[in-house]
Write a protein that holds these residues in place. Sequence first.
Motif, short mmCIF file in Angstrom:
data_model
loop_
_atom_site.label_atom_id
_atom_site.label_comp_id
_atom_site.label_asym_id
_atom_site.label_seq_id
_atom_site.Cartn_x
_atom_site.Cartn_y
_atom_site.Cartn_z
N GLY A 34 36.79 0.84 -7.46
CA GLY A 34 37.64 1.80 -8.17
C GLY A 34 37.00 3.16 -8.31
O GLY A 34 37.66 4.20 -8.16
N PHE A 35 35.70 3.18 -8.60
CA PHE A 35 34.98 4.44 -8.76
C PHE A 35 34.98 5.24 -7.47
O PHE A 35 35.32 6.44 -7.46
N PHE A 36 34.62 4.59 -6.36
CA PHE A 36 34.51 5.30 -5.08
C PHE A 36 35.88 5.61 -4.47
O PHE A 36 35.97 6.38 -3.52
N MET A 37 36.92 5.03 -5.02
CA MET A 37 38.27 5.33 -4.57
C MET A 37 38.69 6.74 -5.00
O MET A 37 39.55 7.36 -4.38
N THR A 38 38.05 7.25 -6.05
CA THR A 38 38.51 8.50 -6.65
C THR A 38 37.40 9.54 -6.87
O THR A 38 37.53 10.69 -6.43
N ILE A 39 36.31 9.16 -7.53
CA ILE A 39 35.33 10.15 -8.00
C ILE A 39 34.68 10.95 -6.87
O ILE A 39 34.50 12.17 -7.02
N PRO A 40 34.30 10.35 -5.72
CA PRO A 40 33.70 11.18 -4.65
C PRO A 40 34.65 12.26 -4.14
O PRO A 40 34.20 13.25 -3.57
N PHE A 41 35.95 12.06 -4.32
CA PHE A 41 36.94 13.03 -3.85
C PHE A 41 37.39 13.98 -4.96
O PHE A 41 38.26 14.81 -4.75
N LEU A 42 36.79 13.83 -6.14
CA LEU A 42 37.25 14.62 -7.28
C LEU A 42 37.07 16.12 -7.05
O LEU A 42 37.93 16.92 -7.40
N GLY A 43 35.92 16.49 -6.44
CA GLY A 43 35.68 17.90 -6.15
C GLY A 43 36.71 18.45 -5.18
O GLY A 43 37.22 19.57 -5.34
N ILE A 44 37.05 17.66 -4.15
CA ILE A 44 38.06 18.07 -3.18
C ILE A 44 39.43 18.15 -3.85
O ILE A 44 40.19 19.10 -3.65
N TYR A 45 39.74 17.16 -4.68
CA TYR A 45 41.01 17.10 -5.41
C TYR A 45 41.20 18.33 -6.30
O TYR A 45 42.25 18.97 -6.30
N MET A 46 40.15 18.69 -7.03
CA MET A 46 40.25 19.86 -7.92
C MET A 46 40.34 21.16 -7.14
O MET A 46 40.99 22.11 -7.57
N GLY A 47 39.68 21.22 -5.98
CA GLY A 47 39.70 22.44 -5.17
C GLY A 47 41.01 22.63 -4.44
O GLY A 47 41.63 23.70 -4.50
N LEU A 242 25.46 14.15 -2.72
CA LEU A 242 26.30 13.36 -1.82
C LEU A 242 27.78 13.52 -2.15
O LEU A 242 28.60 13.75 -1.26
N ASP A 243 28.15 13.41 -3.44
CA ASP A 243 29.57 13.51 -3.78
C ASP A 243 29.91 14.77 -4.57
O ASP A 243 30.96 14.85 -5.19
N THR A 244 29.02 15.77 -4.52
CA THR A 244 29.33 17.05 -5.15
C THR A 244 29.17 18.18 -4.13
O THR A 244 30.14 18.62 -3.52
N THR A 245 27.94 18.63 -3.91
CA THR A 245 27.70 19.75 -2.99
C THR A 245 28.15 19.42 -1.57
O THR A 245 28.82 20.23 -0.90
N LEU A 246 27.80 18.22 -1.09
CA LEU A 246 28.14 17.84 0.28
C LEU A 246 29.65 17.67 0.44
O LEU A 246 30.21 18.02 1.48
N SER A 247 30.31 17.13 -0.59
CA SER A 247 31.76 16.95 -0.49
C SER A 247 32.47 18.29 -0.38
O SER A 247 33.47 18.42 0.32
N GLN A 248 31.94 19.31 -1.05
CA GLN A 248 32.54 20.65 -0.94
C GLN A 248 32.16 21.31 0.38
O GLN A 248 32.99 21.92 1.05
N TYR A 249 30.87 21.17 0.78
CA TYR A 249 30.37 21.84 1.98
C TYR A 249 31.06 21.33 3.25
O TYR A 249 31.51 22.13 4.08
N ILE A 250 31.15 20.02 3.38
CA ILE A 250 31.78 19.44 4.58
C ILE A 250 33.26 19.15 4.33
O ILE A 250 34.11 19.39 5.19
N GLY A 251 33.57 18.64 3.13
CA GLY A 251 34.93 18.17 2.86
C GLY A 251 35.97 19.26 2.73
O GLY A 251 37.16 18.99 2.88
N HIS A 252 35.56 20.51 2.47
CA HIS A 252 36.57 21.55 2.29
C HIS A 252 37.31 21.86 3.57
O HIS A 252 38.44 22.36 3.55
N GLU A 253 36.69 21.57 4.73
CA GLU A 253 37.37 21.79 6.01
C GLU A 253 37.49 20.51 6.83
O GLU A 253 38.42 20.35 7.61
N ARG A 254 36.54 19.58 6.62
CA ARG A 254 36.51 18.36 7.45
C ARG A 254 36.44 17.13 6.55
O ARG A 254 35.43 16.44 6.51
#
Length: 420
Positions: A34-47, A242-254
């Motif tokens: 449940g945690f990994f279903m949502t929290i790692p994507f929270l930064g992407i979701y908010m952005g 892993l689920d903050t800086t990297l999620s924004q750095y890579i996840g914002h486009e990929r």
Amino acid sequence: MSMINDTKQQHTTKAAFHPVAWGVILGTFLSRTGFFMTIPFLGIYMGIIKGIDPATIGAILAVSLFAGTWGSFAGGAISDRIGRYPVMVGSMTLWSFVFIGFAFADTTWLFFLLSGLNGLFRSLFEPTARALLTDVTPEERRTDVFNARYFAINVGGAIGPLLGLKLGIGSSSSLLPFVLSAAIYFFYAIVLILFSIKYKPAAGNASRSVPFKQMVGIIFTDKVFLYFLTGNIFVFGAYSHLDTTLSQYIGHERIGTYSLLFIINTLSVVTLQYPLVKLMKRFSSMAALKAGCVFFGLGLLGLGSFHQVTLLVLSMIVFTLGEILCFVIGDVLIGEIAPAHLRGAYYGASGFAFIGQSICTWLGGILLQTLGFDQGPFIFSILMLLTFVAYPFFHRGQQLRKQQAEKPERSRNTVPGTSI
């Protein structure tokens, strides 16, 4: 005949964990899914969905870790006094409502509040669950039981992101993943209530007679623990990316590449954890932690410097080696150095390492906004050097443990009355 039965009983005891340990391990799998279903994507979701800028997102995520820093010690110490189950059930129940909040939040201040509560309830639950595992597991099986727990975390980590993406996390249909996570947490709270009824003696309560101030004094005069804790501040800071800086750095486009790397991380733990920990049993716990912080730093540098998927995957595997060594062996080390009646407090005090996660999460967001997303190698070089700061603290802790081990040996080898 009786000898055969004794042998059989010993073999069974060695082969299996306590039912409570299995309950915690299986519950860990459910809750982490449940945690990994949502929290790692929270930064992407908010952005992407809520339009919040990277620096503010970094601050929101940092609040979670900051709250966790101060809640962890309290949760562990309280569980030593009132028992493990009340703390675990209460925090898990309240935690489930946080996920409902994330699904319906629309204002920045509400995300700050929910993020803080997310960190608080996690910090109350985690050290208490680890202390309970130690309570019900013989010393010779603790490496195995924490291995199993970490295995469960990462199986959940492999399944959770896939479910999150399938259910639409990071898109306009993000409601369902948060609601499902809340349902999982509430179900686990009910399971814990049933375990508390059936296995009530398993709850830790040995230190009820130890005043809180005395607990603090004992823990924070333990020099080995303090060196371990200081090193862990920088190690936890490295992991936070892993689920903050990297999620924004890579996840914002990929976002697909980021999801792949997250899955590689969890699958690497599943496949490498047991052979790596078995290998490191030949060395001291602090030696394993020193190696872990080096792998963490090198992995971070690669993740920020490369763009080819193959090299990113290799960097994530290196990063994961550091994660396995620092987190599995770190839990075992606390069990080795903590007095039995203060295990909850020690595991709780280890949560002060969340200071590193809080600061580094915020720092990562600031670096991305200030220097720009095209400065990945420079940004992640800074983060690597911060990770390496852990090394001298682990090294000093290793030296102290060696000295402590040699003192009793010297005492045993000294014949009374022969000293000059």
